[in-house]
Scaffold this motif. Structure first.
Motif, PDB file in Angstrom:
ATOM      1  N   UNK A 114       0.822  -1.208   0.000  1.00  0.00           N
ATOM      2  CA  UNK A 114       0.000   0.000   0.000  1.00  0.00           C
ATOM      3  C   UNK A 114       0.857   1.260   0.000  1.00  0.00           C
ATOM      4  N   UNK A 115       2.050   1.173   0.576  1.00  0.00           N
ATOM      5  CA  UNK A 115       2.973   2.310   0.516  1.00  0.00           C
ATOM      6  C   UNK A 115       3.410   2.563  -0.926  1.00  0.00           C
ATOM      7  N   UNK A 116       3.590   1.493  -1.686  1.00  0.00           N
ATOM      8  CA  UNK A 116       3.922   1.640  -3.105  1.00  0.00           C
ATOM      9  C   UNK A 116       2.797   2.348  -3.862  1.00  0.00           C
ATOM     10  N   UNK A 117       1.550   1.996  -3.539  1.00  0.00           N
ATOM     11  CA  UNK A 117       0.410   2.654  -4.180  1.00  0.00           C
ATOM     12  C   UNK A 117       0.396   4.140  -3.826  1.00  0.00           C
ATOM     13  N   UNK A 118       0.594   4.449  -2.547  1.00  0.00           N
ATOM     14  CA  UNK A 118       0.562   5.840  -2.089  1.00  0.00           C
ATOM     15  C   UNK A 118       1.668   6.660  -2.742  1.00  0.00           C
ATOM     16  N   UNK A 119       2.886   6.125  -2.766  1.00  0.00           N
ATOM     17  CA  UNK A 119       4.012   6.847  -3.372  1.00  0.00           C
ATOM     18  C   UNK A 119       3.790   7.024  -4.872  1.00  0.00           C
ATOM     19  N   UNK A 120       3.304   5.992  -5.531  1.00  0.00           N
ATOM     20  CA  UNK A 120       3.087   6.062  -6.982  1.00  0.00           C
ATOM     21  C   UNK A 120       2.107   7.172  -7.339  1.00  0.00           C
ATOM     22  N   UNK A 121       0.946   7.159  -6.709  1.00  0.00           N
ATOM     23  CA  UNK A 121      -0.093   8.126  -7.056  1.00  0.00           C
ATOM     24  C   UNK A 121       0.293   9.536  -6.598  1.00  0.00           C
ATOM     25  N   UNK A 137      11.331  13.217 -12.724  1.00  0.00           N
ATOM     26  CA  UNK A 137      10.681  11.904 -12.660  1.00  0.00           C
ATOM     27  C   UNK A 137       9.172  12.025 -12.441  1.00  0.00           C
ATOM     28  N   UNK A 138       8.760  13.147 -11.850  1.00  0.00           N
ATOM     29  CA  UNK A 138       7.323  13.356 -11.621  1.00  0.00           C
ATOM     30  C   UNK A 138       6.535  13.463 -12.919  1.00  0.00           C
ATOM     31  N   UNK A 139       7.216  13.785 -14.020  1.00  0.00           N
ATOM     32  CA  UNK A 139       6.539  13.974 -15.304  1.00  0.00           C
ATOM     33  C   UNK A 139       6.572  12.696 -16.147  1.00  0.00           C
ATOM     34  N   UNK A 193      -0.898  -1.619 -15.792  1.00  0.00           N
ATOM     35  CA  UNK A 193       0.488  -1.460 -16.243  1.00  0.00           C
ATOM     36  C   UNK A 193       1.171  -0.256 -15.594  1.00  0.00           C
ATOM     37  N   UNK A 194       0.418   0.828 -15.345  1.00  0.00           N
ATOM     38  CA  UNK A 194       1.046   2.005 -14.751  1.00  0.00           C
ATOM     39  C   UNK A 194       1.568   1.710 -13.344  1.00  0.00           C
ATOM     40  N   UNK A 195       0.893   0.821 -12.624  1.00  0.00           N
ATOM     41  CA  UNK A 195       1.353   0.496 -11.280  1.00  0.00           C
ATOM     42  C   UNK A 195       2.629  -0.340 -11.334  1.00  0.00           C
ATOM     43  N   UNK A 196       2.692  -1.271 -12.271  1.00  0.00           N
ATOM     44  CA  UNK A 196       3.912  -2.075 -12.410  1.00  0.00           C
ATOM     45  C   UNK A 196       5.095  -1.198 -12.814  1.00  0.00           C
ATOM     46  N   UNK A 197       4.862  -0.250 -13.722  1.00  0.00           N
ATOM     47  CA  UNK A 197       5.941   0.656 -14.124  1.00  0.00           C
ATOM     48  C   UNK A 197       6.364   1.544 -12.961  1.00  0.00           C
ATOM     49  N   UNK A 198       5.391   2.017 -12.191  1.00  0.00           N
ATOM     50  CA  UNK A 198       5.710   2.871 -11.047  1.00  0.00           C
ATOM     51  C   UNK A 198       6.524   2.109 -10.008  1.00  0.00           C
ATOM     52  N   UNK A 199       6.191   0.841  -9.794  1.00  0.00           N
ATOM     53  CA  UNK A 199       6.942   0.031  -8.833  1.00  0.00           C
ATOM     54  C   UNK A 199       8.404  -0.081  -9.263  1.00  0.00           C
ATOM     55  N   UNK A 200       8.639  -0.309 -10.561  1.00  0.00           N
ATOM     56  CA  UNK A 200      10.021  -0.416 -11.055  1.00  0.00           C
ATOM     57  C   UNK A 200      10.787   0.883 -10.819  1.00  0.00           C
ATOM     58  N   UNK A 201      10.123   2.001 -11.053  1.00  0.00           N
ATOM     59  CA  UNK A 201      10.783   3.290 -10.850  1.00  0.00           C
ATOM     60  C   UNK A 201      11.083   3.545  -9.378  1.00  0.00           C
ATOM     61  N   UNK A 202      10.203   3.054  -8.511  1.00  0.00           N
ATOM     62  CA  UNK A 202      10.386   3.287  -7.077  1.00  0.00           C
ATOM     63  C   UNK A 202      11.492   2.412  -6.516  1.00  0.00           C
ATOM     64  N   UNK A 203      11.436   1.117  -6.803  1.00  0.00           N
ATOM     65  CA  UNK A 203      12.408   0.200  -6.190  1.00  0.00           C
ATOM     66  C   UNK A 203      13.811   0.362  -6.784  1.00  0.00           C
ATOM     67  N   UNK A 204      13.907   0.978  -7.967  1.00  0.00           N
ATOM     68  CA  UNK A 204      15.227   1.251  -8.549  1.00  0.00           C
ATOM     69  C   UNK A 204      15.694   2.679  -8.242  1.00  0.00           C
ATOM     70  N   UNK A 205      14.912   3.401  -7.422  1.00  0.00           N
ATOM     71  CA  UNK A 205      15.234   4.763  -6.978  1.00  0.00           C
ATOM     72  C   UNK A 205      15.302   5.770  -8.120  1.00  0.00           C
TER      73      UNK A 205
END
Length: 327
Positions: free
Chosen positions: A46-53, A322-324, A303-315
């Protein structure tokens, strides 16, 4: 013996202490490990969801604002409710004192009601997006949805304060010994709660999604067979992304209803809702596990959530601009 099951006292220094059921050491370790894993997984997902959005501007949409509110509720469940309820059920003792006994059920009920309210808002959002896209684009804005989310949380706090006012004022009134935290909701209050937080909202969600399903199927058939039906000509064509979002969120709502409905079995059976019921822990944990399922559904279908997770866990979200990122 280490592997035997026995009993002792929750508070050995008190004559009024409740008995504590002692489980085998191996079983206790396994249960605590499972509890820690589920709680940590719920919090992280859920933290990943919060950070992504929150981070990516492209995800700042009315629908995602509702998902963000839902993720906040699920995050608190994993962070506070799951560990507290898990320790209570495994230790068979309440060790956190009178104040926490009063606040913990209130927080749990508020999170449940807020999640339910978010689900209703999601159903309305998808109904407008699919069945009346012109109204959706002109009337549904991010600021208005944020306002509705605030109203949803405020109503949850107020409503559950009324339902649990007796417990909040006297959290130990049903305790028979020191080391219990008994919550009892009368049959009348339970019946009212059944209709306010179960029958009514669930009916709204089911009716709206049946309508969404009918419209989506009608438009799909019209497009497939090139039929100029009245429904297809009078209503603007819905974007494929909106239909996919409706399908995904429909799965979220269905899973929520499956996990949520058993909790109201005591009210349906005509008995008082109490955490002393033998099957209460099973019903409550079925409901709590839903907080871990929502991000898994997003990961499978968005798909946007999977892409966001990759961007988050790879810093890579720390990189400039990156916000754009486009999704």
């Amino acid at each position: 013996m280490e592997g035997s099951v026995g009993s002792s006292w929750c508070f050995p220094d008190l004559n009024s202490s409740c008995r504590r059921l002692q489980q085998p050491h191996t079983e206790t370790v396994l249960l605590y490990s499972l509890l820690a894993f589920i709680s940590l997984l719920t919090v992280c997902l859920n933290l990943l969801v919060i950070v992504s959005i929150s981070h990516f501007r492209r995800l700042h949409t009315p629908t995602n604002a509702l998902l963000l509110s839902l993720a906040v509720s699920d995050l608190v469940v994993g962070l506070l409710v799951m560990p507290i309820e898990g320790v209570r059920h495994m230790e068979m003792c309440w060790l956190l004192g009178r104040l926490m006994c009063a606040l913990t059920p209130y927080v749990s009920y508020c999170l449940l009601s807020a999640s339910l309210g978010n689900m209703v808002l999601i159903s309305i959002d998808r109904y407008l997006a699919i069945c009346d896209p012109l109204l959706y684009s002109s009337k549904v804005s991010l600021s208005r949805v944020k306002g509705l989310i605030c109203v949803c949380w405020a109503c949850s706090l107020l409503y559950n304060g009324c339902i649990l006012i007796g417990h909040l004022s006297q959290p130990d009134r049903f305790n028979t010994c020191h080391g219990e935290c008994v919550v009892v909701i009368s049959h009348i209050s339970g019946t009212v709660d059944l209709f306010v937080t179960c029958v009514g909202p669930c009916t709204v969600m089911i009716v709206l999604y049946i309508r969404v399903f009918v419209v989506a199927v009608t438009q799909a058939r019209a497009i497939r067979f090139n039929i100029s039906s009245t429904a297809a000509t009078t209503a603007p064509e819905v974007k494929p992304s909106e239909k996919k979002a409706a399908r995904t969120l429909g799965i979220v709502i269905l899973v929520f209803l499956i996990c949520f409905s058993p909790y109201y079995y005591p009210a349906i059976a005509g008995v008082e809702i109490s955490n002393l019921l033998s099957y209460f822990s099973v019903l409550s944990w079925i409901m709590l596990l839903n907080s871990c399922m929502n991000p898994l559904i997003y990961a499978m279908f968005y798909p946007w959530f999977r892409k966001a997770i990759k961007l988050i866990i790879t810093f890579r979200i720390l990189q400039p601009q990156s916000r754009e990122t486009h999704f």
